[in-house]
Design a protein around this motif. Structure first.
Motif, PDB file in Angstrom:
ATOM      1  N   ASP A 379       0.830  -1.203   0.000  1.00  0.00           N
ATOM      2  CA  ASP A 379       0.000   0.000   0.000  1.00  0.00           C
ATOM      3  C   ASP A 379       0.866   1.255   0.000  1.00  0.00           C
ATOM      4  OD1 ASP A 379      -2.427   1.287  -0.148  1.00  0.00           O
ATOM      5  OD2 ASP A 379      -2.741   1.351   2.017  1.00  0.00           O
ATOM      6  N   VAL A 380       1.827   1.283  -0.936  1.00  0.00           N
ATOM      7  CA  VAL A 380       2.724   2.435  -1.057  1.00  0.00           C
ATOM      8  C   VAL A 380       1.923   3.635  -1.569  1.00  0.00           C
ATOM      9  CG1 VAL A 380       4.727   3.347  -2.280  1.00  0.00           C
ATOM     10  CG2 VAL A 380       4.741   0.991  -1.432  1.00  0.00           C
ATOM     11  N   PRO A 381       1.987   4.791  -0.892  1.00  0.00           N
ATOM     12  CA  PRO A 381       1.097   5.905  -1.227  1.00  0.00           C
ATOM     13  C   PRO A 381       1.630   6.852  -2.296  1.00  0.00           C
ATOM     14  CG  PRO A 381       2.297   6.403   0.779  1.00  0.00           C
ATOM     15  CD  PRO A 381       2.731   5.024   0.359  1.00  0.00           C
ATOM     16  N   ASP A 382       2.905   6.726  -2.757  1.00  0.00           N
ATOM     17  CA  ASP A 382       3.442   7.763  -3.640  1.00  0.00           C
ATOM     18  C   ASP A 382       2.817   7.672  -5.036  1.00  0.00           C
ATOM     19  OD1 ASP A 382       4.799   5.897  -5.232  1.00  0.00           O
ATOM     20  OD2 ASP A 382       6.651   6.066  -4.105  1.00  0.00           O
ATOM     21  N   GLY A 383       3.184   8.587  -5.894  1.00  0.00           N
ATOM     22  CA  GLY A 383       2.580   8.665  -7.220  1.00  0.00           C
ATOM     23  C   GLY A 383       3.136   7.691  -8.230  1.00  0.00           C
ATOM     24  N   TRP A 656      -3.875  -8.985 -12.121  1.00  0.00           N
ATOM     25  CA  TRP A 656      -4.525  -7.785 -12.655  1.00  0.00           C
ATOM     26  C   TRP A 656      -5.293  -7.052 -11.552  1.00  0.00           C
ATOM     27  CZ3 TRP A 656      -4.372  -4.969 -17.037  1.00  0.00           C
ATOM     28  CH2 TRP A 656      -5.368  -4.016 -17.212  1.00  0.00           C
ATOM     29  N   ASP A 657      -6.057  -7.789 -10.777  1.00  0.00           N
ATOM     30  CA  ASP A 657      -6.836  -7.173  -9.698  1.00  0.00           C
ATOM     31  C   ASP A 657      -5.923  -6.470  -8.703  1.00  0.00           C
ATOM     32  OD1 ASP A 657      -9.196  -8.173 -10.777  1.00  0.00           O
ATOM     33  OD2 ASP A 657      -9.110 -10.006  -9.583  1.00  0.00           O
ATOM     34  N   GLU A 658      -4.808  -7.119  -8.353  1.00  0.00           N
ATOM     35  CA  GLU A 658      -3.907  -6.525  -7.357  1.00  0.00           C
ATOM     36  C   GLU A 658      -3.249  -5.264  -7.899  1.00  0.00           C
ATOM     37  OE1 GLU A 658      -3.392  -7.662  -4.088  1.00  0.00           O
ATOM     38  OE2 GLU A 658      -5.181  -8.795  -4.661  1.00  0.00           O
ATOM     39  N   LEU A 659      -2.813  -5.298  -9.166  1.00  0.00           N
ATOM     40  CA  LEU A 659      -2.120  -4.130  -9.713  1.00  0.00           C
ATOM     41  C   LEU A 659      -3.077  -2.967  -9.951  1.00  0.00           C
ATOM     42  CD1 LEU A 659       0.579  -5.531 -12.154  1.00  0.00           C
ATOM     43  CD2 LEU A 659       0.536  -5.404  -9.667  1.00  0.00           C
ATOM     44  N   ALA A 660      -4.373  -3.266 -10.076  1.00  0.00           N
ATOM     45  CA  ALA A 660      -5.347  -2.185 -10.230  1.00  0.00           C
ATOM     46  C   ALA A 660      -5.395  -1.292  -8.992  1.00  0.00           C
ATOM     47  CB  ALA A 660      -6.728  -2.775 -10.513  1.00  0.00           C
ATOM     48  N   ARG A 661      -4.860  -1.797  -7.880  1.00  0.00           N
ATOM     49  CA  ARG A 661      -4.818  -0.997  -6.653  1.00  0.00           C
ATOM     50  C   ARG A 661      -3.729   0.071  -6.692  1.00  0.00           C
ATOM     51  NH1 ARG A 661      -3.769  -5.537  -2.626  1.00  0.00           N
ATOM     52  NH2 ARG A 661      -3.431  -3.764  -1.215  1.00  0.00           N
ATOM     53  N   VAL A 662      -2.778  -0.077  -7.629  1.00  0.00           N
ATOM     54  CA  VAL A 662      -1.735   0.948  -7.791  1.00  0.00           C
ATOM     55  C   VAL A 662      -2.300   2.019  -8.713  1.00  0.00           C
ATOM     56  CG1 VAL A 662       0.615   1.428  -8.528  1.00  0.00           C
ATOM     57  CG2 VAL A 662       0.066  -0.787  -7.508  1.00  0.00           C
ATOM     58  N   ARG A 663      -2.531   3.199  -8.185  1.00  0.00           N
ATOM     59  CA  ARG A 663      -3.189   4.263  -8.946  1.00  0.00           C
ATOM     60  C   ARG A 663      -2.264   5.473  -9.041  1.00  0.00           C
ATOM     61  NH1 ARG A 663      -7.239   2.268  -5.488  1.00  0.00           N
ATOM     62  NH2 ARG A 663      -8.943   1.228  -6.597  1.00  0.00           N
TER      63      ARG A 663
END
Length: 684
Positions: A379-383, A656-663
């Motif tokens: 859950d890394v918050p950076d951009g 795919w589902d997991e990487l969709a959490r990286v926004r």
């Protein structure tokens, strides 16, 4: 009743294998004492206790004593016998080849790994040491350079072994079933009228479960945990002193004994060494492969990030990613300079110029995907600017056709500039080298909306699938396994019946190779020199080559294929909604769980060797690959992705589902892309 008398230490592997609660063989300290106690028809085994440092004392006059007493003798690694005057040599690529039918099928192969042997060629040889091509048979016969490993002395009831054949347990000789048969055959030669006793090899390595064992509840989660524990116990996660030593040792060579590194346990802040080389030393150890590889670092971080909160895995994972992007230098130098054409790329490895110069697209892709999953899990918050930069750096060295080529080295890129590659039209029909970059571009398109990511990927996938089947550089299991991911993700970003059909076709081709055990048998690659089987004995071991000799050899490849196939099948199942694909993936998952290493050696337990023979149910294969033989252990690569697939399945999720959490911030991401690929420079 004839007997077998031993002259050896009590812990000799053969002595242990023939010792039971009901039978304690006679054992003596000196060969003369054993012969004195022997009666007509008995056998005395004089085994090499001092091997490999010290040869076995057996006075020549005892040969006549054995003949007079009608006692057969086996002598291992003798100090003084006629024809054994040369100094011992070490096996490199040589394997044992059977030429006596009592020992096993003619021309069948075994390995004594890195054994020391006494070079000689004797006329009545039963077992040879030779560099030969083949999976389990010497397909081109014996070369003239073959050396005797076991032979009969003329005019004497004596067999001579030029190495320690009885070290089959401690030295982890393979395949174990063939070594049992070999030793029973040797005893038949020595005692023709006596049925040899049953044997159990006192080995230290085995598959975790049998082929037909019912797996316990929670077996998949236990396999994931066992692999994560192996990573920590392996000694490959480096501390500061170890990293410094690795960098110094890399200049001299790429594999060292464990004791060449300082003792210590790293926390990820100083990276990881690559793994263990395939060759097994006489004491059962394997040397450490030193390179500090970007893919191994990122994929290890990915696996450890999947551990439950509260363990040290997530913290180690975060440290590994920080090391990758900073102190390692893999993202530094010219690759950190926006004015340079290699800006944003990730180096193949660090420590020597040969590693630092290369920019492999596939290695970059697996680093990026693993880094993305680690960020999602932690859950890394950076951009995520660094990841967008890395994807764009690879994309601007990808041509209009959607292909990038195997690698682009720093001097080439500096001379030609990135536009040379971006405007180019290279066709490289290799899913091994290209497919996971396409997956990166598909994720980046979904995250940013930047249309060229999708357009070039679609073009490349169409080119690939219009050549399918049979028109790729390598038409093997690795290629089939690797293309599943971008084909499945293409349906995520741009659903179409054409791509759905192509994905089903590739799944069908892959599953046609799936054995009843769940393993996927390798296919001989065709069409290019890379990854070809050896065409002569002399070619064996000179380049990268598969673990089989011919399609149909019953081996699965855990370094290059199985884990990628598992990940790809689950991603395919999620978009095809086909229970047949899910069931095939589950069978492959169960297979990998069953063949996971169980060992009393902490540096092995929980990982996977590269090659597994699902007919024998043993670790076996052709080990001619010049860098990554049948028994290598690699951090990252397919084992890491297989473990990841198991963990995600337990979560009811997909990659795919997991990487969709990286926004990533879309505006910032598009600014990065437009700065690195100005709109006026795009030929699209």
């Amino acid at each position: 009743m004839t007997r077998i008398l031993f002259c050896c230490d009590a812990d000799n592997d053969l002595h242990r294998a023939l010792t039971t609660q009901d039978h304690q063989p006679l054992r003596y300290e000196e060969p003369a004492a054993a012969l004195d106690a022997a009666a007509a028809g008995d056998t005395v085994l004089v085994l090499a206790d001092g091997y490999p440092e010290r040869r076995t004392a057996f006075p020549a006059e005892l040969i006549a004593v054995a003949a007079d007493r009608r006692v057969s003798v086996l002598i291992e690694y003798p100090a003084e016998l006629p024809g054994l005057d040369a100094e011992p040599e070490s096996v490199t690529l040589e394997r044992l080849v059977i030429t006596d039918p009592l020992l096993g099928p003619e021309a069948s192969l075994l390995t004594a790994h890195a054994c020391r042997y006494l070079p000689t060629r004797q006329p009545d040889t039963l077992l040879w040491l030779a560099r030969v091509a083949g999976f389990d048979t010497a397909v081109y016969g014996l070369p003239e350079t073959a050396q005797s490993a076991l032979y009969r002395m003329p005019d004497a009831p004596v067999l001579v072994a030029t190495t320690q054949l009885s070290r089959f347990g401690r030295g982890r000789y393979e395949p174990q079933s063939a070594w049992i048969r070999l030793w029973q055959g040797i005893l038949r030669v020595l005692q023709p009228d006596t049925e040899p006793p049953a044997m159990i090899i006192p080995g230290s390595v085995s598959p975790r479960f049998g082929r037909d064992d019912v797996l316990p509840d929670g077996a998949a989660g236990a396999a994931v945990t066992a692999y994560q524990d192996w990573v920590r116990r392996s000694g490959l996660v480096l501390d500061q002193d170890q990293e410094r030593a690795v960098r110094e040792l890399m200049i001299a060579g790429e594999a060292v004994d464990r004791d060449r590194l300082p003792a210590g346990t790293g926390d990820g802040s100083h990276g990881v060494a690559e793994g263990f080389e395939s060759t097994i030393q006489p004491d059962g150890s394997q040397r450490i492969r030193l390179p500090l590889r970007a893919d191994c670092i990122a994929e290890t971080a990915m696996v450890l990030a999947l551990e439950e909160p509260g363990s040290d895995g997530p913290a180690t994972a975060r440290n590994l990613i920080d090391y990758l992007r900073g102190p390692s230098g893999l993202c530094g130098g010219e690759r950190s300079d926006p004015a340079r054409p290699s800006y944003g790329l990730i180096g193949w490895g660090t420590g020597t110029p040969a590693w630092e110069v290369a920019n492999y697209g596939d290695d970059n892709a697996r680093v990026i995907l693993a880094w993305l999953l680690a960020d999602a899990t932690l859950d890394v918050p950076d951009g995520h600017r660094s990841l967008i930069t890395a994807i764009t750096a690879n994309f601007r060295t990808t041509g209009r056709t959607g292909f990038r080529g195997d690698r682009i080295d720093q001097p080439q890129l500096a001379e030609r500039g990135w536009r040379h590659y971006f405007d180019g039209a290279v066709i490289n029909p290799s899913a091994h080298f290209e497919a996971y970059l396409w997956a990166c571009y598909q994720w980046a398109y979904a995250a940013t909306g930047y249309r060229p990511f999708l357009d070039r990927t679609r073009t490349a996938l169409i080119t690939m699938m219009e050549r399918f089947p049979g028109g790729w550089r390598r038409n093997d299991v690795t290629e089939l396994a690797r293309i599943l991911l971008p084909l499945a993700w293409q349906l995520r970003v741009e659903p179409s019946d054409r791509f759905r059909g192509w994905l089903s076709d590739v799944v069908d081709a892959l599953l046609s190779r799936q054995d009843a055990s769940g393993g996927i048998g390798e296919i001989e690659a065709g069409g290019i020199d890379l990854f070809q089987v050896a065409r002569t004995n002399e070619e064996y071991g000179t380049t990268e080559e598969p673990i089989i000799f011919a399609t149909g050899d019953p081996a699965s490849d855990q370094l290059y294929s199985s884990g990628f196939a598992l990940l790809g099948l689950y991603e395919a199942a999620a978009v095809l909604d086909d229970h047949r694909v899910t069931e095939a993936a589950d069978r492959l998952a169960d297979y990998l769980i069953r063949i996971q290493l169980r060992s009393d050696r902490p540096d092995l337990d929980g990982s996977w060797f590269r090659s597994f023979d699902f007919r024998r149910w043993e670790y076996w294969g052709s080990s001619g690959d010049a860098g990554w033989g049948a028994w290598c252990l690699e951090l990252g690569w397919a084992p890491a992705w297989g473990v990841t697939a198991l963990a995600l399945r337990d979560r009811g999720s997909t990659l795919w589902d997991e990487l969709a959490r990286v926004r990533p911030d879309r505006d910032e991401a598009l600014q990065v892309i437009n700065t690195m690929i100005p709109p006026g420079d795009r030929p699209d």
